[in-house]
Write a protein that holds these residues in place. Structure first.
Motif: not given
Length: 635
Positions: A324-346
């Motif tokens: 991620a080239v973002d200056t800073i991670l979003a405080r909320s609604d950042n999509g991490l929960s959905a990415l974790a639930d995807a259970e892939v090795d990314i």
């Protein structure tokens, strides 16, 4: 106009340029002529190896060193300066000797200086051959992205194009062209037809749709020449929600043609962007930070787009590492929960604030975040207040403990010499470091710089700073352009006008801090400090060099107190609860805590205390992340 977007040296070999890949993607969605891309930093990598006759595996390290570590000395820009027309009566032999001395004085090895001089000799041949090939594309316009050490390489290639085809247009954009810097580029280098200030989507779309430069006078963020002056069209802050997924096909096509692609391909990470600007900077900009320039307002894509974007990138290229080239991670609604639930090795990387707690870091690790860049900067709360970091030493230590526990690589820097720094701020870090040799050490220890767009630069008097002009490296990067050098520069020499402590004392303490961090790095791999929970006991293994106390089994009040301060707890509350639960006098519990503080088992700051040991639960890191609340389903 047919537009070719160019990524010049010294872009990281392992990162396709998201700047041009995101703009190329516009060509598939907007009307206008085709937009194509050229990853010429890979061309330069190949040319330099063949020109110097060096070992490719060794030159990978040289390239990385010049592009990443020596940016502060202007090395990457200076190498390509010889491909630009000489200014005044500049003598190349004298220029080389003076710059070599400049590098030697700053600790660059003799072998590397020799290599730098050879690369400068090769750069004009490279730019000439490259310009021949680019002109043959019949493109009407060439756009160059520039950040860090890409400005002079872009100028050298652009000049070679204009020598061969004066009717072709050359535009520069990126961080080196934002606000006054871009206009200074136009004044200092008359062969540049225009620059793009700020975010480039609107400008690139306009260039692609135009038939001539005359049609660009109102395009957002473009600076053009008009009757001997500059016509400036103000940039527009773009929404990021509708920006397309970057297209990296051309990078991989070029990489496959590289004879030594096997040195690069295993380490490639795909850049992506979920947000722009900085939500913390909008609230209170860090005093030394000039990163965002005119793009400070924070904008973020909906979190649901994260999984879609990463899936599209990784499926199309077969690469599972992302960045991620973002200056800073979003405080909320950042999509991490959905990415974790995807259970892939990314795996992925984010820049984050260091005051994240166990649940937030657990969520990061469960989502495949294996590396972070937290804005730690210091382990002294006093220093952090001076820097306006919005975190404390307690937050930063808790962050490092959690990263160690979760297997997250924390990449951070330690800053000193900020205005207002006191001996006590340095001394508390000197006392602390021997107790945290098991935690990730900083990558560098450096003095605070004054960068353009930072509060230090914009309001120097407020911080007791007097600007002394551009850093010395700019004399070599932009020789003979004294009247424009200040506007072209990003980093500036400065002096503090208010001396709050004896200069020699502060200098000695800063040297000691640098030396102690050096020892921290040497001892880190052999340092161990962990604990395991059992039924009614805690087993502590303390094998930190020089301060370790071996193996201890904690029972009763000691076990209860230790557990209550894992990941941080309120001192008064913990002592009261432990005393009541175990029937131990509060004075005895306080005495035990005091002993733990003196031997570095616990760090106490104000009303809070933190166990510095790392939990060794004998579970894998993702299992530990889920335990901390990082996976929403918790199946």
């Amino acid at each position: 106009m047919k537009l070719v977007l160019v990524a010049p040296p010294w872009n990281s070999l392992y990162r396709p340029s998201i700047q041009i890949a995101a703009l190329v993607a516009l060509g598939t969605e907007e009307s206008g002529d085709p937009i194509t891309s050229e990853y010429v930093y890979l061309d330069w990598f190949e040319f330099a190896i063949e020109s110097l006759g060096c070992d490719p595996a060794q030159f990978v390290t040289v390239y990385d060193t010049i592009g990443e570590e020596l940016y502060g000395l202007g090395v990457g820009d200076w190498i390509f300066g010889g491909a630009l027309p000489p200014v005044g009566d500049r003598d190349e032999t004298s220029t080389r000797d003076r710059y070599a001395a400049f590098l030697h004085e700053r600790g660059v090895s003799a072998d590397l200086v020799t290599c730098v001089l050879s690369l400068r000799e090769a750069a004009p041949r490279f730019t000439a051959a490259l310009a021949d090939r680019l002109v043959e594309t019949d493109a009407d316009c060439f756009g160059f992205t520039t950040s860090f050490s890409q400005l002079v390489p872009a100028l050298a290639i652009a000049h070679a194009i204009k020598e061969r085809a004066p009717d072709r247009l050359v535009f520069l954009g990126g961080a080196n062209c934002d606000r006054p810097m871009g206009e200074a580029v136009m004044r200092a280098y008359p062969f540049v037809d225009g620059v793009v200030q700020g975010e480039g989507e609107g400008a690139v779309t306009a260039i692609s749709a135009a038939r001539s430069a005359d049609e660009l006078v109102s395009a957002p963020g473009i600076v053009l020449r008009e009757q001997g002056t500059l016509r400036v069209s103000l940039p527009v802050v773009q929404s990021v929600e509708a920006t397309p997924v970057p297209r990296y096909d051309e990078y991989f096509r070029r990489l496959r043609r590289l004879p030594w692609s096997d040195l690069i391909t295993p380490h490639v990470a795909l850049p992506f962007q979920m947000s722009r600007g900085c939500w913390w900077g909008e609230k209170m900009q860090c005093t030394f930070c000039g990163e965002n320039g005119s793009g400070m307002p924070y904008r973020s894509k909906p979190g649901r787009q994260l999984v879609h974007m990463i899936r599209e990138l990784t499926e199309s290229q077969g690469i599972l590492d992302t960045y991620a080239v973002d200056t800073i991670l979003a405080r909320s609604d950042n999509g991490l929960s959905a990415l974790a639930d995807a259970e892939v090795d990314i795996t992925t990387f984010f820049e984050v604030k260091a005051n994240l707690g166990p649940r937030e870091l657990g969520e990061l690790r469960a989502a495949g975040v294996t590396m972070v860049q937290p804005g730690i900067e210091s382990l002294s709360t006093g220093s952090l207040k001076l820097l306006r970091k919005g975190a404390t030493g307690f937050h930063n230590l808790r962050f490092l403990v959690l990263c160690k526990e979760l297997g997250i690589d924390a990449q951070w820097n330690l800053l000193s010499a900020m205005p207002g720094e006191s001996p006590g701020m340095l001394e508390e870090q000197l006392r602390l470091i021997p107790f945290i040799s098991h935690l990730a050490p900083p990558s560098t220890v450096s003095k605070v710089r004054v960068d353009r767009y930072s509060p230090y630069f914009e309001q120097p008097a407020e911080f007791g700073i007097e600007l002394r002009g551009p850093e010395k490296k700019y004399e070599f990067i932009h020789p003979g352009r004294d009247e424009e050098r200040t506007a072209l520069a990003y980093s500036f020499e400065h002096e503090q006008t208010v001396q709050q402590a004896d200069h020699e004392t502060m200098l000695t303490l800063r040297r000691r801090l640098g030396a102690r961090v050096g020892l921290w790095k040497k001892l880190h791999e052999q340092s161990r400090f962990s604990y395991r929970f059992g039924p009614g006991i805690t087993v502590v293994h303390d094998h930190r060099p020089h301060v370790g106390r071996g193996r201890h089994v904690l029972r009763g009040w000691a076990d209860e107190l230790f557990r209550s301060l894992v990941h941080g707890g309120r001192v008064g509350r913990a002592i009261g609860v432990v005393s009541e639960k175990t029937g131990t006098p509060e004075a005895d519990v306080r005495s035990g805590l005091r002993e733990w503080t003196e031997c570095g088992w616990v760090h106490v700051e104000g009303m809070r205390a933190l166990v510095l040991a790392v939990h060794d639960s004998r579970r894998d890191e993702l299992g530990r992340a889920a335990e901390l609340g990082g996976r929403s389903a918790q199946r």
